[in-house]
Design a protein around this motif. Structure first.
Motif, short mmCIF file in Angstrom:
data_model
loop_
_atom_site.label_atom_id
_atom_site.label_comp_id
_atom_site.label_asym_id
_atom_site.label_seq_id
_atom_site.Cartn_x
_atom_site.Cartn_y
_atom_site.Cartn_z
N ILE A 1 29.31 -27.79 28.34
CA ILE A 1 29.24 -29.22 28.62
C ILE A 1 30.15 -29.94 27.63
O ILE A 1 30.11 -29.65 26.43
N VAL A 2 30.97 -30.84 28.13
CA VAL A 2 31.85 -31.64 27.27
C VAL A 2 31.26 -33.04 27.13
O VAL A 2 30.93 -33.69 28.13
N ARG A 3 31.12 -33.49 25.90
CA ARG A 3 30.62 -34.85 25.62
C ARG A 3 31.77 -35.70 25.07
O ARG A 3 32.38 -35.33 24.07
N GLU A 4 32.06 -36.80 25.73
CA GLU A 4 33.10 -37.73 25.27
C GLU A 4 32.42 -38.92 24.61
O GLU A 4 31.72 -39.69 25.27
N ILE A 5 32.64 -39.08 23.30
CA ILE A 5 31.95 -40.13 22.54
C ILE A 5 32.97 -40.92 21.74
O ILE A 5 33.76 -40.35 20.97
N LYS A 6 32.94 -42.22 21.91
CA LYS A 6 33.81 -43.10 21.12
C LYS A 6 33.09 -43.52 19.85
O LYS A 6 32.00 -44.09 19.89
N GLU A 7 33.72 -43.21 18.71
CA GLU A 7 33.12 -43.58 17.43
C GLU A 7 33.31 -45.07 17.18
O GLU A 7 34.13 -45.74 17.81
N SER A 8 32.54 -45.61 16.25
CA SER A 8 32.58 -47.04 15.95
C SER A 8 33.95 -47.46 15.41
O SER A 8 34.63 -46.69 14.72
N VAL B 1 34.76 -49.46 13.06
CA VAL B 1 34.89 -49.57 11.62
C VAL B 1 35.33 -48.25 10.99
O VAL B 1 35.87 -48.23 9.88
N ILE B 2 35.14 -47.13 11.70
CA ILE B 2 35.60 -45.84 11.18
C ILE B 2 36.75 -45.28 12.02
O ILE B 2 37.03 -44.09 11.99
N GLY B 3 37.39 -46.16 12.77
CA GLY B 3 38.61 -45.75 13.48
C GLY B 3 38.54 -45.86 14.99
O GLY B 3 39.56 -45.96 15.66
N GLY B 4 37.35 -45.79 15.56
CA GLY B 4 37.18 -46.00 17.00
C GLY B 4 37.79 -44.92 17.89
O GLY B 4 38.06 -45.17 19.07
N LYS B 5 37.99 -43.72 17.38
CA LYS B 5 38.57 -42.65 18.20
C LYS B 5 37.53 -42.04 19.13
O LYS B 5 36.34 -42.04 18.83
N THR B 6 38.00 -41.55 20.27
CA THR B 6 37.13 -40.81 21.19
C THR B 6 37.15 -39.34 20.80
O THR B 6 38.21 -38.72 20.74
N LYS B 7 35.97 -38.79 20.52
CA LYS B 7 35.85 -37.40 20.09
C LYS B 7 35.16 -36.58 21.18
O LYS B 7 34.39 -37.10 21.98
N LEU B 8 35.46 -35.28 21.19
CA LEU B 8 34.85 -34.35 22.13
C LEU B 8 33.87 -33.44 21.40
O LEU B 8 34.20 -32.85 20.38
N LEU B 9 32.65 -33.37 21.93
CA LEU B 9 31.64 -32.45 21.44
C LEU B 9 31.33 -31.46 22.56
O LEU B 9 31.40 -31.82 23.74
#
Length: 323
Positions: free
Chosen positions: A43-50, A52-60
């Motif tokens: 399962i791929v999780r696409e999560i956008k970080e806040s 204030v810490i850069g706002g990048k979309t990360k994959l888990l």
């Protein structure tokens, strides 16, 4: 009575056939795959970080039926998968942060799991605020998300699954690449980095427990079966590695190592009230005891939370229990 040569040959052939049949039956019963233990579905999780810490979309990545989940939602095991990973979603003071230290990797036309020990940093407005050592781990159980702090991360793991069988061994394919440094690093993010004596090692732990809960919600356990393996050298892929499970009190056994002892570390489990509490492992069970739970944990570092050598990498595939 003297048998003719022809009869002797026939009897010998019959004996060979019977042995082969018995071996075939044993081989058919030898391995029992754990659900999703072939590591071929993710399962791929696409999560956008806040922001204030850069706002990048990360994959888990999680081990379970193929799917994509978008958004910063807490993950719960899906599709009957008993597996969890050290990939986590954290929400601290409203800030969304992720960590990814387990990855799917292509292998032999399918997939395997790759666990890495690495630095995980939180940067606020471009400045490094927190830097921690994060080991990669794949285990039976679940991660209780979202993580709300860095204190005692193991208290967020619901360790193990209900299980009442008695395997003779565990088998899996693996590969190891260890960092060259002679000592490990301890980095919690809230104190100075420090050296921890001893080379980092990949590790696999299998524990069978008989658990029970008292009226206050405390969980107790006795150790039914044990298998712990540490890896001290690099290897290419080793297929069908098989390690026996030792039953009962093994403290006097030649195979016993101090890290196989009862209550060797704090592990947690959800009680009937929905609270994650320490599993109080109070002794060795009788060798013929029937377990209630199975713990199986693979990790790229062996030293506990925030301790390891960045670069340590541990691959696993095709996890089976042997009977």
């Amino acid at each position: 009575m003297r048998l003719k040569k022809g009869y002797i040959v026939k009897i010998c052939l019959l004996g060979v056939l019977l042995v082969n049949c018995q071996l075939s039956i044993v081989n058919c019963q030898l391995k029992k795959p754990l659900a999703f233990g072939d590591m071929d579905q993710w399962i791929v999780r696409e999560i956008k970080e806040s922001g204030v810490i850069g706002g990048k979309t990360k994959l888990l990545y999680e081990i379970g039926p193929v799917d994509t989940i978008r958004g910063a939602e807490a993950y719960k095991n899906r599709g009957g998968s008993p597996w969890a990973t050290s990939n986590v979603l954290a929400k601290v003071a409203g800030v969304v942060k992720t960590n990814t230290s387990v990855f799917p990797e292509e292998r032999n036309g399918g997939w395997c799991a790759r666990m890495e020990t690495r630095y995980e940093s939180v940067k606020v407005l471009g400045l490094v605020d927190i830097e921690v050592i994060a080991a990669g781990a794949v285990y039976l159980g679940e991660m209780i998300e979202p993580i709300k702090g860095t204190k005692n991360p193991f208290s967020m793991l619901n360790s193990g699954i209900p299980y009442t069988e008695r395997p003779t061994a565990v088998s899996f394919d693996y590969k190891v690449k260890l960092a060259p440094e002679p000592n490990r690093i301890r980095s919690t993010g809230f104190s100075r980095k420090s050296a921890v004596e001893g080379k980092d090692e990949a590790i696999v732990i299998l524990i069978l427990q008989k658990r029970w809960e008292d009226k206050q919600g405390n969980i107790y356990a006795k150790r039914v079966g044990t298998m712990v393996r540490r890896y001290t050298e690099d290897t290419d892929w080793v297929n069908n590695a098989t390690y026996p499970v030792l039953y009962g009190d093994i403290s006097g056994s030649p195979e016993f190592k101090p890290y196989m002892n009862i209550q060797d570390e704090e592990r947690y489990a959800l009680n009937s009230q929905g609270k994650n509490v320490v599993i109080q492992e109070i002794g060795w069970a009788e060798a013929d005891e029937v377990p209630t739970h199975l713990i199986l944990h693979f990790a790229s570092s062996h030293g506990g939370a925030y301790i390891g050598s960045p670069g340590n990498t541990f691959w696993i595939d095709n996890v089976n229990l042997v009977f």
